[in-house]
Design an enzyme around this catalytic site. Structure first.
Site, short mmCIF file in Angstrom:
data_model
loop_
_atom_site.label_atom_id
_atom_site.label_comp_id
_atom_site.label_asym_id
_atom_site.label_seq_id
_atom_site.Cartn_x
_atom_site.Cartn_y
_atom_site.Cartn_z
N GLY A 34 38.30 54.64 51.56
CA GLY A 34 37.36 54.02 52.49
C GLY A 34 37.17 52.54 52.24
N ALA A 35 36.04 52.00 52.76
CA ALA A 35 35.80 50.55 52.74
C ALA A 35 37.04 49.84 53.28
CB ALA A 35 35.43 50.08 51.33
N GLU A 38 41.83 44.94 56.39
CA GLU A 38 43.07 44.71 57.16
C GLU A 38 44.29 45.32 56.48
OE1 GLU A 38 43.37 43.30 60.19
OE2 GLU A 38 41.18 43.22 60.19
N HIS A 40 44.47 48.15 54.82
CA HIS A 40 44.56 49.56 55.24
C HIS A 40 45.04 49.66 56.69
CE1 HIS A 40 41.23 50.06 52.11
NE2 HIS A 40 42.15 50.91 51.71
N GLN A 64 39.43 59.94 39.44
CA GLN A 64 40.24 58.78 39.06
C GLN A 64 39.40 57.60 38.58
OE1 GLN A 64 41.87 58.46 43.23
NE2 GLN A 64 41.89 56.29 42.74
N GLU A 151 51.74 48.16 48.21
CA GLU A 151 52.34 47.66 46.97
C GLU A 151 51.30 47.00 46.07
OE1 GLU A 151 55.54 45.13 48.16
OE2 GLU A 151 56.95 46.80 48.34
N LEU A 179 48.69 42.77 51.73
CA LEU A 179 48.14 41.75 52.64
C LEU A 179 47.20 40.85 51.85
CD1 LEU A 179 49.42 43.12 55.04
CD2 LEU A 179 47.27 42.87 56.26
#
Ligand code: PAF
Length: 285
Positions: A34-35, A38, A40, A64, A151, A179
């Site tokens: 979530g949150a 761009e 995502h 995690q 990545e 990005l």
């Protein structure tokens, strides 16, 4: 009315996917906590281009996180996330209740070796076990033909690729480029926890990384370049550099030179309370 459906149970998810599969449609999944930003949305766009139906999963996976404080501080913005996914053209936002992922009595952990050694694996014990276990579950629950990973979390990407290969999971992992904001800072859900002043200073991270990668690529000796990059980060306002290391890009083995093939320079550093990670390819100039 939007075409995006919010689903919270495995049962409802299975029913929807069953209908898609019966119609011969392919499924792409974008696993997230979530949150959404761009970065995502670029994964969703790629999934839209390559598959017929796109599922975005939103699950802040307790297994995690290494500290309860970090888990509690993780941004939770489900309503906004839903709104952002409508124009992006996703078909399902799957937000499983915790017991849909970890039902009572859950006792299985998937532990990937090799690529999880060192880097984040050294500083966040158990982190990649939590990632591998939840990703295996999300891939199986979503029955995805393709899954999209950034990545930016390079060690996570290689861990998931290893997981899928080793367990014969029938999902193709698609790596997607990082990005960056205009000053180069890699987009991350954690960036929103930076104060405006910290956010300004954080631009030093990609600058140091790209500068060091360029110098190593041009033939300078690795150790002194990394030592000066560490100093630059501390001078720029980072409180701690957890690691800054050159690794083989394929298996993350530590390397000193570029002779063994493509390399990757990876960093984790704290700006105030916020731990930021980034990485860049290093190639011979
Ligand atoms: O990269 C993330 O957001 C998470 O590690 C993932 C892949 C969704 C697993 O919880």
């Amino acid at each position: 009315m939007s075409g995006l459906r919010l689903i919270r149970t495995r049962r409802d998810l299975r029913a929807e996917i069953g209908a898609w599969k019966a119609a011969g449609l392919t499924v792409g999944v974008v696993p997230t906590m979530g949150a959404l930003h761009e970065g995502h949305l670029s994964l969703v766009e790629r999934a839209r281009a390559e598959t017929d139906r796109v599922i975005v999963t939103l699950f802040v996976n307790p297994r995690q996180f290494n500290s309860a404080a970090d888990l509690a501080a993780y941004p939770r913005t489900e309503g906004e996330d839903f709104e952002r996914l409508v124009p992006a053209g996703a078909h399902i936002l799957y937000v499983p209740d915790p017991e849909e992922v970890y039902p009572p009595g859950f006792a299985t952990t998937i532990s990937v070796g090799g690529v999880t050694q060192g880097l984040c694996g050294a500083f966040r014990p158990g982190h990649f076990d939590g990632v591998a276990t939840v990703v295996a579950k999300l891939l199986l629950q979503s029955q995805a033909d393709r899954a999209y990973f950034g990545e930016k979390d390079y060690q996570q990407l290689l861990t998931v690729q290893r997981l899928v290969a080793d367990l014969d999971l029938p999902t193709r992992i698609v790596p997607c480029p990082t990005l960056r904001d205009s000053d180069g800072l890699a987009m991350s859900s954690r960036n929103r926890r930076l104060s405006p002043q910290e956010r300004d200073l954080a631009g030093a991270l990609p600058r140091a990384l790209f500068d060091a990668a360029g110098r190593i690529g041009a033939g300078e000796a690795t150790s002194p370049v990394l030592a000066s990059a560490r100093e630059a980060l501390l001078a720029a306002g980072f409180s701690r550099v957890e690691y800054l290391e050159l690794r083989n890009a394929a298996d993350l083995a530590p390397v000193e030179t570029l002779e063994g093939g493509p390399a990757r320079l990876l960093v984790a550093a704290f700006m105030g309370e916020v731990r930021l990670i980034d990485n860049v390819p290093v190639t011979m100039a």
